[in-house]
Design an enzyme around this catalytic site. Structure first.
Site, short mmCIF file in Angstrom:
data_model
loop_
_atom_site.label_atom_id
_atom_site.label_comp_id
_atom_site.label_asym_id
_atom_site.label_seq_id
_atom_site.Cartn_x
_atom_site.Cartn_y
_atom_site.Cartn_z
N ALA A 108 -6.58 -8.50 -2.67
CA ALA A 108 -7.54 -8.78 -3.75
C ALA A 108 -6.86 -9.34 -5.00
CB ALA A 108 -8.29 -7.50 -4.12
N PRO A 109 -7.51 -10.31 -5.69
CA PRO A 109 -8.86 -10.85 -5.45
C PRO A 109 -8.95 -11.95 -4.38
CG PRO A 109 -7.94 -11.80 -7.46
CD PRO A 109 -6.94 -10.79 -6.98
N GLY A 110 -7.84 -12.39 -3.81
CA GLY A 110 -7.98 -13.27 -2.65
C GLY A 110 -7.35 -14.65 -2.77
N LYS A 112 -4.35 -15.76 -2.33
CA LYS A 112 -3.46 -16.16 -1.23
C LYS A 112 -4.22 -16.16 0.09
CE LYS A 112 -0.13 -14.80 -4.32
NZ LYS A 112 -0.43 -13.86 -5.39
N ASP A 130 -7.45 -4.64 0.89
CA ASP A 130 -7.00 -4.07 -0.39
C ASP A 130 -7.40 -2.59 -0.39
OD1 ASP A 130 -5.92 -5.52 -3.11
OD2 ASP A 130 -6.83 -3.57 -3.49
N ASP A 157 -5.73 2.01 3.40
CA ASP A 157 -4.28 2.10 3.21
C ASP A 157 -3.67 1.36 4.42
OD1 ASP A 157 -1.61 2.87 3.33
OD2 ASP A 157 -2.04 4.75 2.28
N ASP A 175 2.05 -9.24 -1.19
CA ASP A 175 2.04 -9.60 -2.62
C ASP A 175 1.84 -8.26 -3.33
OD1 ASP A 175 1.96 -11.26 -4.86
OD2 ASP A 175 -0.22 -11.38 -4.80
N CYS A 228 4.88 -10.24 -9.36
CA CYS A 228 4.83 -11.01 -10.62
C CYS A 228 5.62 -10.22 -11.66
CB CYS A 228 3.40 -11.29 -11.04
SG CYS A 228 2.36 -9.85 -11.15
#
Ligand SMILES: C[S@@+](CC[C@H](N)C(=O)[O-])C[C@H]1O[C@@H](n2cnc3c(N)ncnc32)[C@H](O)[C@@H]1O
Length: 440
Positions: A108-110, A112, A130, A157, A175, A228
């Site tokens: 999420a949010p999507g 990739k 997610d 999970d 990610d 990030c």
């Protein structure tokens, strides 16, 4: 900004530190990538307000103040995904093949997932997940907007996948949730919630996710790991852990346009806003050693009651020029089109099981927005076509009915060649079927 963070960045960047801090005063840059499922749409964009991403073929920077792309009806038609330009490199580096089976563990949010799933062919599979229910719902909406048929959206999970699909995936995107140091320019909150404890906590969660990813990856398969954030604990140290612990190797990434090398580790990519036009990011690619063998697995079984099958068939015959999909799945009268390669996800919370076609209720079938977003003008018996700035489109997105003709029943509203939504027509009025939650 936290002094501990500043000191850490001084250690990492040395004499580039001042340039880095200055770059944080500049406004963030925005970009979008095109949806390859929506053909020939580039000429509809304001060419003066976009410029090509130097590395991602279908990526473009845009001036979001002069050109608010998030408000265009083409956004609702799923022509593009607005994504941070550094994040865009993750899917680009994954080297997707049409028949890959891909898992996005923290989807999420999507951004990739949509990039990857829209590049897979009909034999490919994307499972995007997610753990956060609210965020998984947003993920599901973005998958819908992109008109994807080959994608399953889950909310669990990821450890649950290890029990049923070990060594199943050709590609895995991790990610990871991270301390967000690369988001300081874009997101004020990232600065206030940062702490050394958060870095430790994220590194711990990342380690668990990494272990799960390596169990889920096929021999020969590829894991792309990204964050990030800048600190090495969440980045290079995690990659060194994978390389020491598992039978795998690092696939070096091709650096260009200001992409920096790793710290004490070659072949990974670091992105800093003073070098690269985007926010901070880290990307690494790992290949599991061994030969890829397709494993036997339990496929998801289609099932639908005779009565509901009849309702769906009737709808397709009456309103569409395409056959009813072969593999239907009926979840309490909500009907999905499965792909034969979908695995059985027993025990996992599934939010979207392939293409959501619609609901059977009160002895009729009501088509969904998701179905509308996959159709072409040839696929439908009735449609209205408008231009991007036509009043009818504004009215429709606002939730109003629009002037129809003497036709009856379901049809699709198109903005140029791109589907926006179903409508239902009677007595000269095309009634609004655009979902209430999306109206604006
Ligand atoms: C960096 S964001 C992912 C962004 C996404 N890949 C994209 O491109 O749009 C990290 C996500 O990880 C999710 N997350 C956090 N812990 C998780 C876990 N243990 N398992 C799966 N997802 C998790 C968060 O809810 C968050 O949505």
């Amino acid at each position: 900004m936290n002094e501990l963070f500043k000191n850490e960045m001084k250690t990492i960047l040395k004499d580039e530190y001042d340039d880095f801090i200055q770059s944080l005063q500049k406004p963030p840059v925005k970009a979008f990538y095109l949806n390859p499922l929506k053909k020939d749409c580039l000429h509809y964009f304001n060419q003066d307000a976009i410029s090509p991403h130097p590395v991602v073929p279908d990526g473009y920077y845009f001036d979001y103040e002069k050109y608010p792309l998030g408000k265009s009806p083409f956004f609702s038609c799923g022509l593009y995904y607005i994504q941070e330009p550094s994040a865009m490199l993750v899917a680009h580096f994954l080297d997707i093949q049409k028949d890959d089976y891909v898992l996005d563990m923290c989807g999420a949010p999507g951004g990739k997932s949509c990039a990857v799933a829209s590049r897979l062919g009909p034999q490919g599979l994307m499972i995007t997940n997610d753990i956060n229910t609210l965020r998984a719902k947003i993920l599901s909406e973005n998958i819908e907007r992109f008109g994807l048929k080959n994608t399953i959206v889950t909310n669990c999970d990821p450890i649950q996948f290890t029990k049923i699909l070990p060594e199943f995936f050709d590609k895995i995107i991790l990610d990871a949730p991270c301390s967000g140091e690369g988001m300081f320019r874009k997101d004020e909150q990232a600065i206030t919630t940062w702490s050394p404890e958060k870095v430790q906590e994220c590194a711990y969660i990342q380690r668990q996710l990494i272990d799960q990813a390596m169990q889920l990856l096929k021999p020969g398969g590829t894991l792309i790991y990204s964050t990030c954030t800048y600190n090495t604990k969440e980045n290079e140290e995690q990659i060194k852990y994978i390389l020491e612990r598992y039978d795998c190797c690092l696939k070096p990434l091709k650096r260009s346009h200001g992409m920096a090398n790793g710290i004490g580790l070659d072949g990974v990519v670091r992105l800093y806003p003073h070098h690269y036009q985007g926010e901070g990011h880290f990307i690494a690619c790992i290949q599991k050693n061994g030969q890829s063998v397709s494993k036997k697995y339990k496929p998801m079984k289609p099932h639908i009651s005779k009565q509901n099958q009849k309702l769906v068939d009737e709808f397709y015959q009456k309103y569409l020029n395409i056959p009813t999909p072969d593999y239907l799945y009926d979840n309490h009268n909500h009907i999905y089109a499965l792909m034969p390669q979908f695995p059985d996800l027993q025990g996992i919370r599934v939010l979207r099981n392939g293409l959501y076609l619609g609901e059977c209720k009160k002895n009729r079938f009501e088509p969904s927005l998701a179905l509308a977003l996959t159709l072409t003008q040839k696929d439908v018996k009735q449609f209205y076509r408008f231009h991007e700035n036509d009043d009818e489109i504004k009215q429709y997105l606002h939730g109003e009915a629009i002037q129809g003709s003497n036709h009856k029943g379901y049809g699709v509203i198109f903005v140029e060649d791109y589907p926006l939504s179903f409508y239902k027509e009677s007595q000269g009025l095309a009634k609004n079927l655009y979902p209430k939650g999306l109206r604006r």
